[in-house]
Each structure stands twice: as structure tokens, then as C-alpha cells.
Design a protein around this motif. Structure first.
Motif, mmCIF file in Angstrom:
data_model
loop_
_atom_site.group_PDB
_atom_site.id
_atom_site.type_symbol
_atom_site.label_atom_id
_atom_site.label_comp_id
_atom_site.label_asym_id
_atom_site.label_seq_id
_atom_site.Cartn_x
_atom_site.Cartn_y
_atom_site.Cartn_z
ATOM 1 N N LEU A 182 0.822 -1.208 0.000
ATOM 2 C CA LEU A 182 0.000 0.000 0.000
ATOM 3 C C LEU A 182 0.858 1.262 0.000
ATOM 4 N N LEU A 183 1.851 1.300 0.862
ATOM 5 C CA LEU A 183 2.632 2.518 1.035
ATOM 6 C C LEU A 183 3.610 2.756 -0.109
ATOM 7 N N ARG A 184 4.193 1.681 -0.630
ATOM 8 C CA ARG A 184 5.214 1.868 -1.669
ATOM 9 C C ARG A 184 4.646 1.762 -3.073
ATOM 10 N N SER A 185 3.925 0.702 -3.363
ATOM 11 C CA SER A 185 3.450 0.483 -4.732
ATOM 12 C C SER A 185 2.232 1.343 -5.062
ATOM 13 N N LEU A 186 1.323 1.506 -4.086
ATOM 14 C CA LEU A 186 0.112 2.285 -4.333
ATOM 15 C C LEU A 186 0.214 3.725 -3.840
ATOM 16 N N ALA A 187 1.339 4.075 -3.233
ATOM 17 C CA ALA A 187 1.604 5.448 -2.787
ATOM 18 C C ALA A 187 0.490 6.000 -1.898
ATOM 19 N N VAL A 188 -0.031 5.164 -0.997
ATOM 20 C CA VAL A 188 -1.074 5.604 -0.076
ATOM 21 C C VAL A 188 -0.453 6.519 0.978
ATOM 22 N N SER A 189 -1.100 7.634 1.285
ATOM 23 C CA SER A 189 -0.584 8.568 2.280
ATOM 24 C C SER A 189 -0.705 7.972 3.679
ATOM 25 N N ALA A 190 0.031 8.562 4.622
ATOM 26 C CA ALA A 190 -0.017 8.074 6.000
ATOM 27 C C ALA A 190 -1.424 8.209 6.575
ATOM 28 N N THR A 191 -2.112 9.297 6.236
ATOM 29 C CA THR A 191 -3.476 9.499 6.742
ATOM 30 C C THR A 191 -4.420 8.436 6.201
ATOM 31 N N ALA A 192 -4.350 8.204 4.881
ATOM 32 C CA ALA A 192 -5.216 7.194 4.274
ATOM 33 C C ALA A 192 -4.903 5.807 4.823
ATOM 34 N N PHE A 193 -3.632 5.542 5.065
ATOM 35 C CA PHE A 193 -3.243 4.252 5.611
ATOM 36 C C PHE A 193 -3.852 4.060 7.001
ATOM 37 N N GLY A 194 -3.832 5.108 7.832
ATOM 38 C CA GLY A 194 -4.435 5.024 9.150
ATOM 39 C C GLY A 194 -5.936 4.790 9.084
ATOM 40 N N VAL A 195 -6.600 5.436 8.092
ATOM 41 C CA VAL A 195 -8.042 5.238 7.927
ATOM 42 C C VAL A 195 -8.334 3.789 7.536
ATOM 43 N N VAL A 196 -7.518 3.232 6.644
ATOM 44 C CA VAL A 196 -7.702 1.839 6.225
ATOM 45 C C VAL A 196 -7.551 0.906 7.423
ATOM 46 N N LEU A 197 -6.537 1.146 8.267
ATOM 47 C CA LEU A 197 -6.353 0.325 9.463
ATOM 48 C C LEU A 197 -7.566 0.431 10.388
ATOM 49 N N GLY A 198 -8.091 1.648 10.518
ATOM 50 C CA GLY A 198 -9.266 1.824 11.362
ATOM 51 C C GLY A 198 -10.473 1.072 10.837
ATOM 52 N N LEU A 199 -10.653 1.087 9.510
ATOM 53 C CA LEU A 199 -11.760 0.338 8.921
ATOM 54 C C LEU A 199 -11.607 -1.158 9.188
ATOM 55 N N GLY A 200 -10.379 -1.646 9.116
ATOM 56 C CA GLY A 200 -10.146 -3.056 9.404
ATOM 57 C C GLY A 200 -10.526 -3.418 10.834
ATOM 58 N N ALA A 201 -10.174 -2.548 11.792
ATOM 59 C CA ALA A 201 -10.522 -2.808 13.181
ATOM 60 C C ALA A 201 -12.030 -2.789 13.385
ATOM 61 N N LEU A 202 -12.706 -1.842 12.735
ATOM 62 C CA LEU A 202 -14.168 -1.799 12.830
ATOM 63 C C LEU A 202 -14.785 -3.072 12.254
ATOM 64 N N GLY A 203 -14.211 -3.566 11.163
ATOM 65 C CA GLY A 203 -14.705 -4.802 10.574
ATOM 66 C C GLY A 203 -14.547 -5.985 11.510
ATOM 67 N N ALA A 204 -13.389 -6.079 12.178
ATOM 68 C CA ALA A 204 -13.170 -7.179 13.116
ATOM 69 C C ALA A 204 -14.160 -7.109 14.278
ATOM 70 N N ALA A 205 -14.377 -5.908 14.788
ATOM 71 C CA ALA A 205 -15.334 -5.756 15.891
ATOM 72 C C ALA A 205 -16.757 -6.096 15.439
#
Length: 389
Positions: A182-205
Motif C-alpha cells: 500500500l505505502l510503496r506500490s500504491l503510494a497511499v498517504s499516512a493518513t489514508a493508511f491510518g483510515v484503512v487500518l481503522g476500517l479493518g478494526a471496525l470490521g473485526a469488531a
């Protein structure tokens, strides 16, 4: 793998594990302040923490069925799974902030505090049990062999343990490289990466909390089979993605769905394993599952790193996606795929009779507060395991 069978035994294992972890981590900021911190010390602390975590996890998961009525095991597992997902995400975000404020070594004080609080909470657990004589001491090798034979000899336990271990291994391989991709090949920003991680946690819950309702509506077997079938499909957006906001949204949604499915299947299979396992063997059954999943932790990243260097990151992610088909096939070939209701507990020792459900199980409404488990002679028991990831 040891002998633990009572709540007090599980607490006796859990507290030392938490204290050992706190002591090991506490040595790091002290050594750093004295200018004596070395790589060797960090490696020793990592080994101690890893071993203590496996011991604590096996004891903690095995303890839950002793604290609640059998009718509440699945609901309790779902709530614990949801809390773990939220706590893991909050801890990750806090872990990125503390080093910036306190420095890398002193930031471990937050970890130490959390483990000491956990040990204190464990010490406060109360469960009334009659005094029971312990069996004659046996060699550790015999205890381990008995646990392995018990799990291997029961088709349901064998299947669910294999499903859990292979899912954990495949996700471990994917998780090693997906952030880099995500960070290197897709050039996702740090903010977007944090949002993606948050969505994953919400999905697990969300997956953990909805698992009991989904299992009641569709049956535990079909629900787990569907969740395992959807999980590989959630990797497709990541494999097809290119830089751009719309792909970031798609990857975030896919991660939400992936972890929701993994969490729903994980909490359900953990509950099934706990229900069908006798009280005496529950800790060893869970230890077998924890040992298999913990054993995948160093192997999966090593394999991911080797394959990523050899064939590239995207092909390795593709291989990991196909690995997610293994637990699906294992469950699909098992009679568990058609399981429509949570199974009955095992017969009481020496009687062959199935335990009578408690008043909780006979009520249509949910009891406000779970009652402590009763003694072995008059109470059904149970719970599943999955590490998950």
C-alpha cells in the motif's frame, strides 16, 4: 500444555506470564537510561514476551467458559473478540504517538502499565469451586502428548484447529507485505493508511459482535463456510488496485469485510471447540491451537519476505490469497459444514449423560448478568479458539 483445569489454575498461569512480560519490558528503559541497552537484551526480552504471550493467551481463553454459563459462551466470545479488535487498534495508534512524546525506550512504560493492570484484573477474578485433589504428577511430555492425541482424535476439534491454524498462517503472510504494498506500490498517504487500518478494526469488531446472530440464523457451519469463502475474494481489490482515491476506498472496504469474516468465523469456531471439549482437557486443547498459531508467527513473515524478494510483492500477495482457500477446503470437506446448531456439551464423566441446561439456557430473554459457572458435576461447558489473528 500443562495441567491447568480450574479457574485458579488458569489465573496462576496468567498472572506470572503478565508479570514476566512487564519485568522484561521494564528492563529496556532502565538499560537505556544507563546507556547499557544492547541488541542481545532486546532479543531476550522479545523471546520472553513471545513465550509469556502464548502461555497467557492459552490460559485466558481456557478460563472464559469457567466464568459464564454455557448458553453465554458464544456471546461472551463475540464481545471479547470485539474488545480485542478495538483495543488492538487503539494500542497501535497510541504506540505511534508515545515514542514521539517519550522516546522509544520510555514509551514501553505504557506497555508495562497495561500488563500490570491486566495482571491486577486477573487477580480480581472470582469463581467459586469445590476443592479437588490434583492427579498424580506426570511428565510434561505426557501432558503434551495427551493434548495432541485428544485434539487429533476428535474430528471436529481436528478440523477446527486446522482451519484456525491455516487461516492464521495465510493472513500472517499477507499482513507482512500488504502494508508495504500500500505505502510503496500504491503510494497511499499516512493518513489514508491510518483510515484503512481503522476500517479493518471496525470490521473485526463488527464480525465478532454479529457472529452469534448470524450463527443462529444460518447455522454455525454454513456461516463459517460462507465467511471463509468471502475472505479470499476480499484480496481482489488490493491485487487489482492502482494509485488513486477510489482504489483506497475499495481496499479499505475490502479490509473491513475481510476482518469481519475472519472475526465471525474465528469466534464461532472457538466457541464450538470449547463446548465440545471436556473441562479437564480444555486448557490442553487450547494450548494445541495456540501453539500451532503461534508457531506460524515467525514462519509466515519469513516466507513472505523470501517470496517477496524472489518473485515480487504482488505475486506473493496472490500466493497468500490462494492459501486462504486451504481452510475453506478443509471445512468444506468436513461434516461441520452442515452444522445448524451449536453442539451439545460432552457427556458427564462416568455417567454418559449430557448435562442439563441451566435456567439461563431455558429463558427466552438474555440474563442481565452471567452467573459463575457451577461445578463440573452439574454444569455444561465450552468455547472456541482462534487466534486471530
Amino acid at each position: 500444555m500443562l495441567w491447568p483445569v480450574t479457574p485458579s489454575d488458569h489465573r496462576a498461569l496468567s498472572r506470572p506470564a503478565q508479570c514476566a512480560t512487564s519485568s522484561g519490558l521494564g528492563s529496556v528503559p532502565v538499560a537505556a537510561a544507563l546507556g547499557a541497552l544492547t541488541l542481545s537484551q532486546l532479543m531476550i526480552v522479545a523471546v520472553v514476551q513471545g513465550a509469556a504471550s502464548v502461555l497467557h493467551d492459552a490460559a485466558a481463553i481456557s478460563l472464559l467458559p469457567s466464568l459464564v454459563d454455557r448458553s453465554l459462551i458464544q456471546r461472551s466470545n463475540s464481545r471479547v473478540g470485539a474488545l480485542f479488535a478495538i483495543a488492538a487498534t487503539a494500542g497501535s495508534h497510541l504506540g505511534t504517538a508515545l515514542p514521539a512524546v517519550l522516546g522509544p525506550a520510555r514509551a514501553l512504560l505504557g506497555d508495562i502499565t497495561s500488563f500490570l493492570i491486566s495482571a491486577g484484573c486477573t487477580a480480581c477474578i472470582q469463581a467459586r469451586e469445590p476443592a479437588r485433589a490434583r492427579p498424580k504428577a506426570r511428565r510434561l511430555r505426557e501432558e503434551i502428548s495427551e493434548g495432541l492425541r485428544y485434539v487429533h482424535g476428535d474430528e471436529q476439534l481436528r478440523t477446527l484447529t486446522l482451519v484456525n491454524a491455516t487461516t492464521f498462517f495465510a493472513l500472517g503472510l499477507l499482513n507482512t507485505l500488504w502494508a508495504l504494498y500500500l505505502l510503496r506500490s500504491l503510494a497511499v498517504s499516512a493518513t489514508a493508511f491510518g483510515v484503512v487500518l481503522g476500517l479493518g478494526a471496525l470490521g473485526a469488531a463488527a464480525g465478532a459482535l454479529t457472529a452469534p446472530a448470524l450463527a443462529r440464523r444460518w447455522g454455525p457451519g454454513p456461516m463459517m463456510l460462507t465467511a471463509l469463502a468471502i475472505t479470499p475474494l476480499t484480496q481482489i481489490p488490493l491485487l487489482l488496485a492502482s494509485p488513486g482515491l477510489h482504489w483506497e476506498v475499495a481496499v479499505g472496504a475490502a479490509l473491513f469485510l475481510q476482518l469481519a469474516c475472519a472475526s465471525a468465523a474465528g469466534t464461532t469456531q472457538r466457541s464450538i471447540r470449547q463446548i465440545i471439549t471436556t473441562v479437564r482437557m480444555r486448557a490442553r486443547m487450547q494450548a494445541v491451537s495456540t501453539w500451532l498459531t503461534a508457531g506460524a508467527r515467525p514462519v509466515a513473515p519469513l516466507l513472505a519476505g523470501g517470496l517477496g524478494t524472489w518473485i515480487g510483492v504482488r505475486p506473493t500477495l496472490t500466493a497468500g490469497t490462494f492459501l486462504l482457500l486451504v481452510p475453506l477446503v478443509v471445512l468444506a470437506r468436513s461434516p461441520l459444514r452442515a452444522l445448524r446448531h451449536m453442539p451439545d456439551p460432552p457427556p458427564l464423566p462416568g455417567t454418559g449423560a449430557v448435562p442439563v441446561p441451566s435456567p439461563h439456557a431455558l429463558r427466552t430473554g438474555s440474563p442481565a448478568v452471567p452467573t459463575p459457572a457451577r461445578t463440573d458435576g452439574d454444569r455444561p461447558d465450552r468455547s472456541p479458539g482462534g487466534d486471530a489473528t
